[in-house]
Design a protein around this motif. Structure first.
Motif, PDB file in Angstrom:
ATOM      1  N   TYR A  12     -64.057   8.604 -70.741  1.00  0.00           N
ATOM      2  CA  TYR A  12     -62.828   8.471 -70.737  1.00  0.00           C
ATOM      3  C   TYR A  12     -62.133  10.013 -71.100  1.00  0.00           C
TER       4      TYR A  12
ATOM      5  N   THR B 147     -59.298  14.368 -68.544  1.00  0.00           N
ATOM      6  CA  THR B 147     -59.423  15.795 -68.183  1.00  0.00           C
ATOM      7  C   THR B 147     -58.805  15.837 -66.671  1.00  0.00           C
TER       8      THR B 147
ATOM      9  N   TYR C  19     -56.897  13.857 -64.938  1.00  0.00           N
ATOM     10  CA  TYR C  19     -55.498  13.790 -65.096  1.00  0.00           C
ATOM     11  C   TYR C  19     -54.518  14.902 -65.379  1.00  0.00           C
ATOM     12  N   LEU C  20     -55.227  15.417 -66.430  1.00  0.00           N
ATOM     13  CA  LEU C  20     -54.479  16.615 -66.965  1.00  0.00           C
ATOM     14  C   LEU C  20     -54.531  17.995 -66.007  1.00  0.00           C
ATOM     15  N   ALA C  21     -55.876  17.879 -65.326  1.00  0.00           N
ATOM     16  CA  ALA C  21     -55.750  19.021 -64.527  1.00  0.00           C
ATOM     17  C   ALA C  21     -55.094  18.855 -63.137  1.00  0.00           C
TER      18      ALA C  21
ATOM     19  N   PRO D  30     -50.883  13.006 -62.557  1.00  0.00           N
ATOM     20  CA  PRO D  30     -51.241  11.495 -62.235  1.00  0.00           C
ATOM     21  C   PRO D  30     -51.265  11.000 -60.773  1.00  0.00           C
TER      22      PRO D  30
ATOM     23  N   VAL E 209     -63.342  17.711 -60.331  1.00  0.00           N
ATOM     24  CA  VAL E 209     -63.107  17.158 -61.789  1.00  0.00           C
ATOM     25  C   VAL E 209     -63.069  15.606 -61.655  1.00  0.00           C
TER      26      VAL E 209
ATOM     27  N   LYS F  64     -66.614  13.932 -61.069  1.00  0.00           N
ATOM     28  CA  LYS F  64     -67.343  14.160 -62.461  1.00  0.00           C
ATOM     29  C   LYS F  64     -67.234  12.696 -63.276  1.00  0.00           C
TER      30      LYS F  64
ATOM     31  N   GLU G  45     -70.786  24.921 -67.829  1.00  0.00           N
ATOM     32  CA  GLU G  45     -70.514  23.423 -68.882  1.00  0.00           C
ATOM     33  C   GLU G  45     -69.894  22.608 -68.049  1.00  0.00           C
TER      34      GLU G  45
ATOM     35  N   ASP H  47     -67.377  22.082 -66.486  1.00  0.00           N
ATOM     36  CA  ASP H  47     -65.746  21.968 -66.799  1.00  0.00           C
ATOM     37  C   ASP H  47     -65.236  22.617 -65.732  1.00  0.00           C
ATOM     38  N   VAL H  48     -64.854  21.963 -64.668  1.00  0.00           N
ATOM     39  CA  VAL H  48     -64.201  22.420 -63.443  1.00  0.00           C
ATOM     40  C   VAL H  48     -62.605  22.545 -63.554  1.00  0.00           C
ATOM     41  N   ALA H  49     -62.209  21.608 -64.417  1.00  0.00           N
ATOM     42  CA  ALA H  49     -60.747  21.603 -64.760  1.00  0.00           C
ATOM     43  C   ALA H  49     -60.255  22.898 -65.414  1.00  0.00           C
TER      44      ALA H  49
ATOM     45  N   ARG I 157     -60.129  25.670 -63.086  1.00  0.00           N
ATOM     46  CA  ARG I 157     -58.774  25.894 -62.390  1.00  0.00           C
ATOM     47  C   ARG I 157     -57.537  26.459 -63.481  1.00  0.00           C
TER      48      ARG I 157
ATOM     49  N   ALA J 285     -46.043  17.391 -66.080  1.00  0.00           N
ATOM     50  CA  ALA J 285     -46.485  16.087 -65.465  1.00  0.00           C
ATOM     51  C   ALA J 285     -47.595  15.658 -66.166  1.00  0.00           C
ATOM     52  N   SER J 286     -48.615  16.815 -66.439  1.00  0.00           N
ATOM     53  CA  SER J 286     -49.764  16.381 -67.346  1.00  0.00           C
ATOM     54  C   SER J 286     -49.630  16.210 -68.796  1.00  0.00           C
ATOM     55  N   ILE J 287     -48.519  17.037 -69.207  1.00  0.00           N
ATOM     56  CA  ILE J 287     -48.182  16.699 -70.598  1.00  0.00           C
ATOM     57  C   ILE J 287     -47.724  15.189 -70.704  1.00  0.00           C
TER      58      ILE J 287
ATOM     59  N   TRP K 242     -48.001  12.736 -68.809  1.00  0.00           N
ATOM     60  CA  TRP K 242     -49.167  11.629 -68.822  1.00  0.00           C
ATOM     61  C   TRP K 242     -49.938  11.593 -70.201  1.00  0.00           C
ATOM     62  N   GLY K 243     -50.280  12.863 -70.727  1.00  0.00           N
ATOM     63  CA  GLY K 243     -51.067  12.900 -71.941  1.00  0.00           C
ATOM     64  C   GLY K 243     -50.162  12.256 -73.012  1.00  0.00           C
TER      65      GLY K 243
ATOM     66  N   GLN L 111     -50.328   8.360 -72.568  1.00  0.00           N
ATOM     67  CA  GLN L 111     -51.611   7.971 -73.203  1.00  0.00           C
ATOM     68  C   GLN L 111     -52.270   7.976 -74.606  1.00  0.00           C
TER      69      GLN L 111
ATOM     70  N   VAL M  54     -53.016  11.231 -75.740  1.00  0.00           N
ATOM     71  CA  VAL M  54     -54.200  12.332 -75.741  1.00  0.00           C
ATOM     72  C   VAL M  54     -53.841  13.237 -76.782  1.00  0.00           C
TER      73      VAL M  54
ATOM     74  N   LYS N  12     -56.133  18.630 -76.922  1.00  0.00           N
ATOM     75  CA  LYS N  12     -56.738  18.622 -75.454  1.00  0.00           C
ATOM     76  C   LYS N  12     -56.021  19.077 -74.347  1.00  0.00           C
ATOM     77  N   ILE N  13     -54.615  18.320 -74.579  1.00  0.00           N
ATOM     78  CA  ILE N  13     -53.498  18.658 -73.593  1.00  0.00           C
ATOM     79  C   ILE N  13     -53.440  20.393 -73.444  1.00  0.00           C
TER      80      ILE N  13
ATOM     81  N   TYR O  66     -55.788  22.511 -71.266  1.00  0.00           N
ATOM     82  CA  TYR O  66     -55.605  22.648 -69.784  1.00  0.00           C
ATOM     83  C   TYR O  66     -54.260  22.722 -69.216  1.00  0.00           C
TER      84      TYR O  66
END
Lengths: 206, 327
Positions: free
Chosen positions: A64, A69, A71-73, A76, A122, A125, B257, B259-261, B264, B304-306, B308-309, B312, B314, B318-319, B322
């Protein structure tokens, strides 16, 4: 209502009842054996389920997190679009299996989706983690269904054993006792009658 | 137009909103409010609204900029959005999705329509898709078709599309002044190098350290092919990225680690800082325009990311990890 209502107090019927009782007692013993086996099976299954479930829950939390991660990167729409590039979905075959006569569904993965070379790192993974855990989820579902059906069968068997031990067998025993008492009574009456007749004949002879 | 950019406090407040409803309430008090008025929207609809807004802003700048700058903006941003749409159609066609579903995910491109998206949506196979692009800037896509069909993969076509975009930007930047060219090249090189390194790492992990086919890296910039191939073969990430020095090591550090995100996000921050530092001249000079557009692009991606977060649930921490907060 009396269990002896409609009973014919004859020797033939007594023998028939005794034969039936012995058959029922043997069946009851078999059912007790089955009950014990099912109880053992269920205990083991519950222990395994508890362990597996917590492991899978831990992995699902990790997945999850990876999906969030992604979706945030990527956003959507992009995640949905990339996920749509996966052509095949899982193909699963469901076959029936049996343990102690209890049938449960067994699942076999026939083909998996191919995700290599199709997704952003991303999302890859998250997808590969999900694919790792997916078969474990299937096994868990199979195991849960098995445990559920074993528990169901255990309940049924237990009810059958209780019914036999507390109702059927005692009622048969009561019928047998009733017939035996009746026959003993008839025997005694016959003896008395014989003795009386014997006495009358003896007196006539004097 | 610069005044329309959201500051870091507003972005932080949006990320810390209780839920999507509160997020929309906060957003409606910003320059995005007009588009949100009386709208009961979900995240995907909001993403479309944000894209439309970005295109409107691009359009305003294209109209008011000198020819060489407006041409560059078209090639850098408009073509970028167009390629995003082409990839979405390609993926949908590849997996046999209904055209209406694919259409819903496309970024609205009016008035910049160099390809006929409706015609592309009607195609049934990859071959038809490529055929429909024959008379456009994407005609060479047909060269990647065979490998896609044979191996049932899409990366050759997606790589080719990325390559065509880079080719176009390179031609376009020749019309810019030498100083402006240096800025764009720096951005382009860092972006391409990082993407190549990520692609090399991905290939090594996905295909068991096998050498990728020719053309996997469409264009090599600062990081040589030998380094990329060595990363695929050995997987010795730490050693390789350390040897690349600044800024690669700093950007790629989260890759250690996995963490590709975050890589970016660091790349986005690096480009943002490069452009921020270079916009020393007037607001109408190229660096200032490039910085402004990059900031708008980052902003809509962040929003858009916020969104969605928030939908959901989130956690804000965490938001915020990224998204890029402007400095």
């Amino acid at each position: 209502m009396s269990v002896v209502g409609g009973v014919r107090p004859t020797k033939g019927f007594l023998l028939e009842m005794k034969k039936r009782l012995s058959f029922i007692e043997r069946g009851c013993e078999f059912l007790k054996l089955k009950r014990d086996h099912l109880a053992k099976e269920l205990t083991v299954a519950l222990d395994v389920l508890r362990g597996r479930r917590s492991k899978i829950n831990e992995k699902l939390r990790e997945i999850y997190d990876a999906i969030v991660t992604a979706y945030l990167a990527l956003g959507p729409s992009e995640v949905r679009s990339q996920a749509n590039s996966i052509k095949k979905t899982y193909e699963i075959e469901i076959l029936p299996k049996s343990v102690m006569g209890v049938q449960y569904p067994s699942m076999k993965v026939v083909s998996k989706p191919k995700i290599e070379g199709k997704l952003d790192p991303v999302l890859f993974k998250a997808a590969s983690l999900m694919m790792e855990v997916f078969e474990e989820i299937l096994r868990l579902a199979e195991f849960e269904s098995r445990a559920e059906r074993v528990a169901d069968e255990l309940g049924k068997t237990n009810r059958k054993v209780n019914a036999l031990e507390n109702i059927v067998i005692p009622s048969y025993k009561q019928v047998i006792k009733f017939i035996q008492d009746k026959l003993d009574e008839e025997d005694l009456e016959e003896l008395v009658r014989t003795k009386l007749i014997g006495g009358v004949i003896a007196r006539r002879g004097e | 137009m610069r005044a329309e950019l959201l500051d870091s406090n507003t972005l932080r407040n949006l990320a810390e909103a209780r839920d999507f409803k509160e997020f929309l309430e906060i957003l409606s008090k910003t320059p995005y409010g007009e588009e949100l008025a009386n709208a009961e929207i979900d995240v995907l609809e909001l993403e479309q609204i944000l894209n439309k807004k970005f295109l409107e802003r691009l359009n305003k700048i294209i109209i008011s900029s000198p020819k060489e700058i407006s041409e560059f903006i078209k090639d850098y941003y408009i073509m970028g959005l167009e390629i995003k749409n082409l990839k979405r159609i390609l993926r949908g066609k590849f997996s046999g999705m209904p055209s209406e579903w694919i259409a819903r995910s496309l970024i609205p491109m009016r008035p910049y329509l160099s390809v006929n998206f409706e015609e592309l949506l009607e195609t049934k196979t990859l071959e038809e898709f490529v055929e429909a692009l024959k008379e456009t800037a994407y005609a060479t896509l047909s060269e990647s078709l065979r490998i896609c069909v044979e191996h049932e993969v899409l990366w050759p076509m997606e790589t080719r599309l990325n390559g065509l975009h880079v080719d176009r930007i390179e031609v376009s930047l020749m019309n810019l002044s030498p100083e402006d060219r240096v800025i764009v090249k720096r951005v382009l090189q860092t972006r391409m190098d990082i993407e190549n390194l990520l692609a090399a790492d991905k290939w090594g992990k996905e295909f068991g350290r096998q050498t990728p086919p020719r053309g996997y890296f469409y264009r090599i910039y600062g990081v040589p092919l030998e380094v990329l191939e060595s990363l695929i073969k050995t997987g010795d990430l730490e050693e390789i990225i350390k040897s690349l020095g600044t800024p690669y090591y700093q950007i790629l550090k989260p890759l250690l680690e996995d963490d590709v995100a975050l890589v970016r996000r660091y790349l986005q921050r690096y480009i943002y800082e490069v452009l921020r530092k270079s916009k020393t001249r007037s607001d109408f000079a190229f660096p200032a325009i490039f910085f402004l557009l990059t900031s708008f692009e980052n902003e809509i991606e962040n929003l858009a990311s916020i969104a969605w977060g928030k939908e959901q649930g989130v956690p804000p921490k965490k938001i915020l990890k990224y998204i890029l907060l402007p400095s």
